[in-house]
Design an enzyme around this catalytic site. Structure first.
Site, PDB file in Angstrom:
ATOM      1  N   PHE A   1      53.761  98.955  28.985  1.00 21.51           N
ATOM      2  CA  PHE A   1      53.935 100.362  29.377  1.00 21.51           C
ATOM      3  C   PHE A   1      53.894 100.561  30.884  1.00 21.51           C
ATOM      4  O   PHE A   1      54.422 101.545  31.396  1.00 21.51           O
ATOM      5  CB  PHE A   1      52.832 101.229  28.720  1.00 21.51           C
ATOM      6  CG  PHE A   1      51.501 101.160  29.432  1.00 21.51           C
ATOM      7  CD1 PHE A   1      51.251 101.963  30.545  1.00 21.51           C
ATOM      8  CD2 PHE A   1      50.508 100.289  29.022  1.00 21.51           C
ATOM      9  CE1 PHE A   1      50.035 101.898  31.221  1.00 21.51           C
ATOM     10  CE2 PHE A   1      49.301 100.201  29.694  1.00 21.51           C
ATOM     11  CZ  PHE A   1      49.064 101.012  30.803  1.00 21.51           C
TER      12      PHE A   1
ATOM     13  N   LYS B   1      62.847  95.432  23.647  1.00 19.78           N
ATOM     14  CA  LYS B   1      61.863  96.192  22.845  1.00 19.78           C
ATOM     15  C   LYS B   1      60.836  96.717  23.856  1.00 19.78           C
ATOM     16  O   LYS B   1      59.893  96.036  24.226  1.00 19.78           O
ATOM     17  CB  LYS B   1      61.203  95.261  21.827  1.00 19.78           C
ATOM     18  CG  LYS B   1      60.626  95.932  20.589  1.00 19.78           C
ATOM     19  CD  LYS B   1      59.682  97.067  20.843  1.00 19.78           C
ATOM     20  CE  LYS B   1      58.271  96.616  21.159  1.00 19.78           C
ATOM     21  NZ  LYS B   1      57.382  97.738  21.572  1.00 19.78           N
TER      22      LYS B   1
ATOM     23  N   GLU C   1      56.243 101.363  23.325  1.00 17.45           N
ATOM     24  CA  GLU C   1      56.415 102.605  22.562  1.00 17.45           C
ATOM     25  C   GLU C   1      55.753 103.789  23.279  1.00 17.45           C
ATOM     26  O   GLU C   1      55.960 104.936  22.902  1.00 17.45           O
ATOM     27  CB  GLU C   1      55.851 102.436  21.142  1.00 17.45           C
ATOM     28  CG  GLU C   1      54.339 102.260  21.053  1.00 17.45           C
ATOM     29  CD  GLU C   1      53.853 100.843  21.379  1.00 17.45           C
ATOM     30  OE1 GLU C   1      54.595 100.067  22.020  1.00 17.45           O
ATOM     31  OE2 GLU C   1      52.701 100.527  20.999  1.00 17.45           O
TER      32      GLU C   1
ATOM     33  N   SER D   1      49.547  92.219  27.425  1.00 14.14           N
ATOM     34  CA  SER D   1      48.153  91.779  27.510  1.00 14.14           C
ATOM     35  C   SER D   1      48.002  90.333  26.994  1.00 14.14           C
ATOM     36  O   SER D   1      48.832  89.857  26.206  1.00 14.14           O
ATOM     37  CB  SER D   1      47.274  92.721  26.695  1.00 14.14           C
ATOM     38  OG  SER D   1      47.733  92.751  25.364  1.00 14.14           O
TER      39      SER D   1
ATOM     40  N   CYS E   1      49.317  94.722  36.742  1.00 11.15           N
ATOM     41  CA  CYS E   1      48.798  93.375  36.471  1.00 11.15           C
ATOM     42  C   CYS E   1      48.462  92.650  37.769  1.00 11.15           C
ATOM     43  O   CYS E   1      47.777  91.640  37.756  1.00 11.15           O
ATOM     44  CB  CYS E   1      49.800  92.559  35.683  1.00 11.15           C
ATOM     45  SG  CYS E   1      51.241  92.163  36.665  1.00 11.15           S
TER      46      CYS E   1
ATOM     47  N   GLU F   1      39.607  92.800  31.464  1.00 16.23           N
ATOM     48  CA  GLU F   1      40.665  93.423  32.266  1.00 16.23           C
ATOM     49  C   GLU F   1      40.545  94.931  32.032  1.00 16.23           C
ATOM     50  O   GLU F   1      41.048  95.467  31.046  1.00 16.23           O
ATOM     51  CB  GLU F   1      42.050  92.932  31.833  1.00 16.23           C
ATOM     52  CG  GLU F   1      43.129  93.505  32.730  1.00 16.23           C
ATOM     53  CD  GLU F   1      44.553  93.201  32.289  1.00 16.23           C
ATOM     54  OE1 GLU F   1      44.795  93.034  31.082  1.00 16.23           O
ATOM     55  OE2 GLU F   1      45.428  93.147  33.166  1.00 16.23           O
TER      56      GLU F   1
END
Ligand code: NAD
Length: 497
Positions: A149, A173, A176, A226, A281, A382
């Site tokens: 995301f 993909k 969402e 992740s 990240c 994290e």
């Protein structure tokens, strides 16, 4: 309210679904749209179309592919504001940050524009008497990208630009949580002249991903997300015989040595920790203060952190937007609560921030925690939020040992004026991307991006030269044109001398 659609053959496609997700504006907490979760039949339809398109696109001339890539670059710039609008609405990041993500994505398109150079093979004449050898890079077919995301446009561009330049069909993909940028990217590809079916979008959740991983016509999977999911995608995908690169999470440390310029180090740490609300990240989440720098550094970090403005992306004064979801907000707050309860000092405490007019938004103000230890989850996990922790260590060696003991190895930085110390750090640190007085060392597009240890599963880094290597397979052809008159049967193993 809107419904996001899949993209099949360049057109909106409803397909069939096993469920749907809510798209939320994180600055208001309001549900603003829905996204379908593609079922197996929809995944089949998209992949089948992509497989047909891959055959044609893989045989399309390099000059035609280059033309499409250049047109795509031009249109991406033209439609930047449209992308920034949906990114800041669905993700929550401020507009300047959304522009930054597009600029770094654009770099990858520009790199891919040089595809004639990147796909060049090699030729050796006369490797044996009358024998020549050449190599060529061939596309894989259908490749899938599964994206997180936090960069709804840049990470798809990391993948798709090179995958398509190399002659593959790409199925995206997207997350969402903020799926609309992917649909806009599809329409830009179409406008750029990419043949229908070469870039498709299929929305979904974990079950949709499983259908993609199981599909026989999918040759390779690029994943960014992740660490637990990256690991499972790598295991499932490779078991199904696919080429997989799976980039995972991070815990990026920034070491500050006593000889560093502390104002410069504090500016860098605060920028890298709280930019995009820490949902990067490559965010710096741990400052490692080497004795005796701790007190002076924390003071400088505190004044800068306390001055940050948190609010909605729609307010031009905002520097830090909301977190992506209520669930994630609860998780971030939990790490801060636990650290403070275990003895960390909340030097700046943004836990109870209220943004007027946006009381239902998923906001957490910047948190600066000092005297954090490795047992605390704020260090260990994290956190992926606006939380910068300071760990104090006695020496350079202790700083290095701390980083090397951490399971993640995405990015790291050192701040110093000592070239010898910086060089030793670069040599000895077990991390894939290193910054020397650079807090967010994301490589430019002509180098590849990738962490070490639990930050990447698979042998290829993403984009740049390794991107082209990942999205192609090499064919080596050995040729001779002998005189039939000299031909004879020879059962010996072919020799070159
Ligand atoms: P995530 O792992 O939850 O989701 C990533 C993608 O995987 C999404 O498309 C999601 O729909 C899908 N997914 C989620 N659960 C799944 C499951 N059980 N099986 C299969 N697919 C599943 O990550 P996120 O929350 O969207 O993104 C944040 C994470 O991504 C952070 O950990 C961050 O460090 C990481 N990240 C890494 C990099 C990198 O380059 N290393 C870059 C950006 C983000």
């Amino acid at each position: 309210m809107y419904t996001v659609h899949h993209v099949l053959s360049g057109q909106p496609f409803d397909g069939s679904a096993h469920g749907e997700g809510a798209i939320t504006n994180p600055a208001t907490g309001a549900v603003i749209g829905t996204v379908p979760f593609a079922d197996a039949a929809t995944v089949d339809a998209v992949v089948e179309r992509a497989a047909a398109a891959a055959e044609i696109w893989g045989a399309t001339s390099l000059s035609k592919r280059t033309e499409v890539l250049f047109a795509f670059r031009h249109l991406l710039l033209q439609r930047a504001e449209e992308l920034v609008d949906v990114i800041s609405t669905e993700h929550g990041k401020v507009r300047s940050d959304a522009h930054g993500e597009l600029a770094r994505g654009l770099e990858n398109v520009e790199y891919a524009c040089g595809l004639v150079e990147h796909l060049k093979g090699s030729f050796s004449a006369e490797v044996a008497s009358g024998v020549d050898v050449h190599s060529s890079s061939r596309p894989l077919g259908v490749v899938v990208g599964i994206t997180p995301f936090n960069f709804p446009a840049m990470v798809p561009l990391w993948m798709a630009a090179n995958a398509i330049a190399a002659g593959n069909a790409f199925v995206l993909k997207p997350s969402e949580k903020d799926p609309s940028a992917a649909v806009i990217l599809a329409s830009i590809w179409r406008e750029a002249g990419l043949p229908d079916g070469v870039f498709s979008v299929v929305h979904g959740d974990a079950a949709t991903v499983q259908h993609l991983l199981a599909h026989d016509d999918v040759a390779a999977v690029s994943f960014v997300g992740s660490t637990p999911i990256a690991k499972s995608i790598y295991e499932t995908g490779t078991k199904a015989g696919k080429r997989v690169q799976a980039l995972g999470g991070a815990k990026n440390h920034m070491v500050v040595l006593p000889d560093a310029d502390l104002d410069l180090a504090a500016d860098a740490a605060v920028s890298a920790a709280y930019g995009s609300t820490g949902e990067r990240c490559m965010a710096i989440s741990v400052v490692v203060a080497v004795d005796p720098v701790g007190d002076a550094l924390v003071e400088k970090l505190a004044s800068r952190t306390a001055a940050l403005v948190t609010g909605p992306a729609s307010d031009p004064a905002t520097q830090m937007g909301p977190l992506i979801s209520a669930v994630h907000r609860t998780s971030v707050l939990g790490h801060v609560d636990a650290a403070v309860a275990a003895g960390a000092t909340a030097v700046v405490d943004g836990r109870s921030i209220l943004v007027p007019g946006h009381e239902e938004g998923f906001f957490v103000g910047p948190c600066l925690l000092d005297h954090v230890t490795t047992e605390m989850s704020a260090y260990d996990a994290e956190v992926f939020g606006p939380v910068l922790v300071v760990v104090r260590v006695p020496t350079f060696d202790a700083a290095l040992a701390l980083i090397n003991a951490n399971p993640y190895g995405n990015g790291t930085a050192i701040f110093t004026r000592d070239g010898g110390a910086a060089r030793a750090f670069n040599d000895r640190v077990e991390v894939g991307m290193v910054g020397i007085n650079v807090p967010i060392p994301v490589p430019v597009s002509s180098y590849s991006f990738g962490g070490w240890k639990d930050s990447l599963f698979g042998s290829h880094h993403i984009y740049g030269p390794e991107g082209f290597a990942f999205y192609t397979r090499t064919k080596v052809t050995t040729t001779r044109w002998p005189d039939p008159a000299t031909s004879s049967v020879d059962l010996g193993f072919p020799r070159t001398r």
